[in-house]
Motif scaffolding. Structure first.
Motif, mmCIF file in Angstrom:
data_model
loop_
_atom_site.group_PDB
_atom_site.id
_atom_site.type_symbol
_atom_site.label_atom_id
_atom_site.label_comp_id
_atom_site.label_asym_id
_atom_site.label_seq_id
_atom_site.Cartn_x
_atom_site.Cartn_y
_atom_site.Cartn_z
ATOM 1 N N GLY A 70 0.813 -1.209 0.000
ATOM 2 C CA GLY A 70 0.000 0.000 0.000
ATOM 3 C C GLY A 70 0.845 1.257 0.000
ATOM 4 O O GLY A 70 0.574 2.213 -0.756
ATOM 5 N N PHE A 71 1.883 1.272 0.827
ATOM 6 C CA PHE A 71 2.762 2.445 0.873
ATOM 7 C C PHE A 71 3.610 2.564 -0.393
ATOM 8 O O PHE A 71 3.936 3.674 -0.832
ATOM 9 C CB PHE A 71 3.637 2.399 2.126
ATOM 10 N N MET A 72 3.957 1.423 -0.995
ATOM 11 C CA MET A 72 4.645 1.462 -2.290
ATOM 12 C C MET A 72 3.771 2.121 -3.350
ATOM 13 O O MET A 72 4.248 2.912 -4.174
ATOM 14 C CB MET A 72 5.007 0.037 -2.729
ATOM 15 N N TRP A 243 -3.222 16.983 -4.229
ATOM 16 C CA TRP A 243 -3.219 15.584 -4.650
ATOM 17 C C TRP A 243 -2.572 14.665 -3.618
ATOM 18 O O TRP A 243 -3.131 13.596 -3.317
ATOM 19 C CB TRP A 243 -2.516 15.435 -5.999
ATOM 20 N N PRO A 244 -1.407 15.001 -3.042
ATOM 21 C CA PRO A 244 -0.823 14.094 -2.037
ATOM 22 C C PRO A 244 -1.771 13.807 -0.874
ATOM 23 O O PRO A 244 -1.805 12.683 -0.360
ATOM 24 C CB PRO A 244 0.435 14.854 -1.567
ATOM 25 N N LEU A 245 -2.531 14.818 -0.451
ATOM 26 C CA LEU A 245 -3.495 14.618 0.634
ATOM 27 C C LEU A 245 -4.596 13.658 0.209
ATOM 28 O O LEU A 245 -4.916 12.703 0.941
ATOM 29 C CB LEU A 245 -4.092 15.968 1.042
ATOM 30 N N ALA A 246 -5.188 13.905 -0.963
ATOM 31 C CA ALA A 246 -6.273 13.040 -1.437
ATOM 32 C C ALA A 246 -5.779 11.614 -1.674
ATOM 33 O O ALA A 246 -6.464 10.639 -1.329
ATOM 34 C CB ALA A 246 -6.864 13.616 -2.724
ATOM 35 N N LEU A 247 -4.582 11.491 -2.250
ATOM 36 C CA LEU A 247 -4.009 10.168 -2.502
ATOM 37 C C LEU A 247 -3.732 9.438 -1.204
ATOM 38 O O LEU A 247 -4.089 8.252 -1.056
ATOM 39 C CB LEU A 247 -2.720 10.309 -3.307
ATOM 40 N N GLY A 248 -3.096 10.127 -0.246
ATOM 41 C CA GLY A 248 -2.785 9.497 1.032
ATOM 42 C C GLY A 248 -4.038 9.059 1.771
ATOM 43 O O GLY A 248 -4.099 7.950 2.333
ATOM 44 N N MET A 249 -5.054 9.921 1.782
ATOM 45 C CA MET A 249 -6.323 9.558 2.411
ATOM 46 C C MET A 249 -6.957 8.361 1.712
ATOM 47 O O MET A 249 -7.438 7.420 2.349
ATOM 48 C CB MET A 249 -7.287 10.752 2.358
ATOM 49 N N GLY A 250 -6.950 8.394 0.363
ATOM 50 C CA GLY A 250 -7.598 7.333 -0.402
ATOM 51 C C GLY A 250 -6.932 5.982 -0.229
ATOM 52 O O GLY A 250 -7.581 5.001 0.162
ATOM 53 N N GLY A 252 -4.706 5.219 1.995
ATOM 54 C CA GLY A 252 -4.698 4.881 3.426
ATOM 55 C C GLY A 252 -5.981 4.175 3.822
ATOM 56 O O GLY A 252 -5.973 3.189 4.588
ATOM 57 N N THR A 253 -7.111 4.655 3.305
ATOM 58 C CA THR A 253 -8.391 4.002 3.554
ATOM 59 C C THR A 253 -8.411 2.601 2.971
ATOM 60 O O THR A 253 -8.900 1.654 3.601
ATOM 61 C CB THR A 253 -9.544 4.833 2.944
ATOM 62 N N VAL A 254 -7.866 2.454 1.774
ATOM 63 C CA VAL A 254 -7.821 1.141 1.133
ATOM 64 C C VAL A 254 -6.998 0.163 1.976
ATOM 65 O O VAL A 254 -7.380 -1.005 2.153
ATOM 66 C CB VAL A 254 -7.248 1.250 -0.296
ATOM 67 N N PHE A 396 16.199 8.321 2.279
ATOM 68 C CA PHE A 396 14.887 7.689 2.447
ATOM 69 C C PHE A 396 14.227 7.440 1.103
ATOM 70 O O PHE A 396 13.646 6.371 0.865
ATOM 71 C CB PHE A 396 13.986 8.570 3.315
ATOM 72 N N GLN A 397 14.332 8.415 0.194
ATOM 73 C CA GLN A 397 13.714 8.227 -1.120
ATOM 74 C C GLN A 397 14.408 7.115 -1.889
ATOM 75 O O GLN A 397 13.743 6.327 -2.574
ATOM 76 C CB GLN A 397 13.749 9.526 -1.929
ATOM 77 N N TRP A 398 15.739 7.035 -1.750
ATOM 78 C CA TRP A 398 16.444 5.944 -2.432
ATOM 79 C C TRP A 398 16.024 4.585 -1.891
ATOM 80 O O TRP A 398 15.884 3.614 -2.643
ATOM 81 C CB TRP A 398 17.956 6.122 -2.299
ATOM 82 N N ILE A 399 15.802 4.507 -0.583
ATOM 83 C CA ILE A 399 15.328 3.245 0.011
ATOM 84 C C ILE A 399 13.972 2.881 -0.584
ATOM 85 O O ILE A 399 13.727 1.721 -0.969
ATOM 86 C CB ILE A 399 15.237 3.370 1.550
ATOM 87 N N CYS A 400 13.085 3.869 -0.659
ATOM 88 C CA CYS A 400 11.757 3.627 -1.225
ATOM 89 C C CYS A 400 11.846 3.199 -2.686
ATOM 90 O O CYS A 400 11.130 2.282 -3.127
ATOM 91 C CB CYS A 400 10.894 4.879 -1.105
ATOM 92 N N ILE A 401 12.731 3.836 -3.444
ATOM 93 C CA ILE A 401 12.899 3.501 -4.858
ATOM 94 C C ILE A 401 13.390 2.066 -5.013
ATOM 95 O O ILE A 401 12.840 1.281 -5.810
ATOM 96 C CB ILE A 401 13.879 4.480 -5.533
ATOM 97 N N VAL A 402 14.418 1.705 -4.251
ATOM 98 C CA VAL A 402 14.990 0.357 -4.368
ATOM 99 C C VAL A 402 13.977 -0.703 -3.945
ATOM 100 O O VAL A 402 13.788 -1.715 -4.638
ATOM 101 C CB VAL A 402 16.274 0.256 -3.519
#
Length: 431
Positions: A70-72, A243-250, A252-254, A396-402
């Motif tokens: 989900g976080f990916m 958009w980041p707020l709407a995406l995170g809420m959406g 996150g709900t999923v 942190f972003q590189w960790i997420c990317i990898v």
């Protein structure tokens, strides 16, 4: 994240501008909540009912992958939308335009092929599933109609709003109802599971099945596939910066919805959980479960029929300008007529494919398991790296990317392997 000041060399995407971007009017666009409903609606569908069985196959440890996936999905979608604004003074509107900006015409055509296969494959399989799920519901109410007619009816219902409504922002009300149908289905199924505890044999569990983790990870990752319409959903916002707020809420709900369904289903039924949660209650032979189970089935069908037009609208708004179905090219009246004909034809083609293509379900699952992963995890990151470079990124972003690239690659091969095996098994079974 990208800093806006970083520059990138990009191809000319002006000739490929979709009608959604041409007519984009942020002043009359959707708010955060309408966008939130769209994100949830197109992501959390009938796949939510298969999560307990997937958790059973992987064991309790695999619930970690459900959360990580989900976080990916959130991370990759944030990068995808940043790519829309990589070209100074211009907004890119779709996956193909982003591919063109990053890798020129070759990138555009490769990504366009993958993207359109995902959109059309998703539409086809959803029409097919709506008909197949509708047949047992019809039997419950004594409606003795062949499954073929349920599938045809699903295609007709999908075509009506798709032909009437023009752009993504006009589908906001459908997204709201799609969200509500998923919520009702979740509440009913979770409530029935809890009520069933006293009459279900003592469940048994496994902590982990290492040999199945890769395929389970693939299922969990694909359950968040919905980003194929995110460029259009974000483009229809009144305030795109939210958009980041709407995406995170959406999403996150999923994640919460998925955890409730997966954990409750596996906790109550254990190793006896069925592939589809509806079948768990049918097997209990309790007449008191029949009505609520049928209600949940009806609502999930409604969700499919509400979500599918959103997916096909994304496809239509990208393709129509390519074949000159725009008011600028041929006038409002002709554009309206040809748009209706085109969209009706697309829906008819997908419905007939669902009905008559041999091994439709297996073939569409292969498209989903492989091409959808490319769209969901690989394209956003690869394009972002190309457009904004590798410098200036945080650890942190590189960790997420990898992590996203590694799990996305595993999902591509594991999901593809499993679904190709299922196709081979289905072919052999009919010999």
């Amino acid at each position: 994240m990208a800093e806006g000041k970083r520059k990138a060399k990009m191809g000319n995407t002006k000739e490929f501008r979709s009608e959604e971007s041409v007519h984009s009017s942020h002043a009359s666009g959707n708010g955060v909540w309408a966008t939130y409903f769209s994100v949830v609606c197109v992501t959390a569908g009938i796949g939510i009912l298969t999560l307990p069985a997937s958790l059973m196959k992987g064991g309790w440890v695999s619930v970690i992958f459900l959360i990580v996936a989900g976080f990916m999905a959130i991370f990759s979608s944030l990068l995808l939308i940043e790519c829309k604004y990589a070209k100074s003074g211009e907004q890119l509107a779709s996956f193909p335009e982003i591919g063109d900006a990053a890798f020129g015409k070759v990138g555009r055509y490769v990504i366009q092929t993958v993207h359109y296969l995902v959109l059309l494959g998703s539409g086809c399989i959803l029409i097919l599933v709506a008909g197949k799920v509708g047949k047992p519901l019809g039997d419950v109410f004594g409606v003795d109609i062949n499954e073929t007619y349920f599938i045809l009816g699903s295609g007709v219902i999908v075509a009506v709003p798709l032909c009437i409504l023009r752009r993504m922002k006009e589908f906001a009300w459908m997204a709201l109802f799609g969200f509500l149908t998923t919520l009702v289905t979740l509440v009913v199924v979770v409530a029935l599971s809890l009520v069933a505890i006293p009459i279900v044999p003592s469940p048994t569990y496994d902590a982990m099945h290492p040999e199945k983790l890769a395929s389970v990870c693939s299922v969990f990752a694909l359950s968040y596939a919905g980003n194929m319409i995110h460029p259009h959903v974000e483009g229809a916002m009144r305030e795109p910066k939210k958009w980041p707020l709407a995406l995170g809420m959406g999403l996150g709900t999923v994640i919460v919805f998925y955890l409730l369904m997966a954990v409750t289903g596996y906790a109550v039924f254990g190793q006896n959980v069925k592939e589809i949660m509806f079948d768990c209650f049918s097997g209990l032979h309790q007449t008191s479960f029949d009505v609520p189970n049928s209600i949940a089935r009806a609502f999930i069908i409604a969700h499919i029929l509400l979500a599918t037009p959103l997916i096909l609208c994304s496809f239509s708004t990208e393709v129509e300008p390519l074949i000159h179905i725009t008011s600028e090219k041929i006038g409002v009246a002709k554009a309206t007529i040809f748009r209706i004909i085109f969209r009706a034809s697309v829906t008819l083609a997908l419905t007939l494919t669902a009905l008559y293509l041999p091994y439709t379900m297996e073939l569409m699952q292969i498209i989903g398991s492989m091409f959808m992963v490319i769209n969901l995890f690989l394209v956003p990151i690869i394009c972002h790296l190309k457009l904004f470079g590798i410098r200036g990124r945080s650890p942190f972003q590189w960790i997420c990317i990898v992590v996203t690239l590694v799990i996305g690659t595993i999902t591509f091969f594991a999901g593809g392997y499993d679904n190709i095996k299922e196709l081979i098994t289905a072919i052999q079974a009919k010999k």
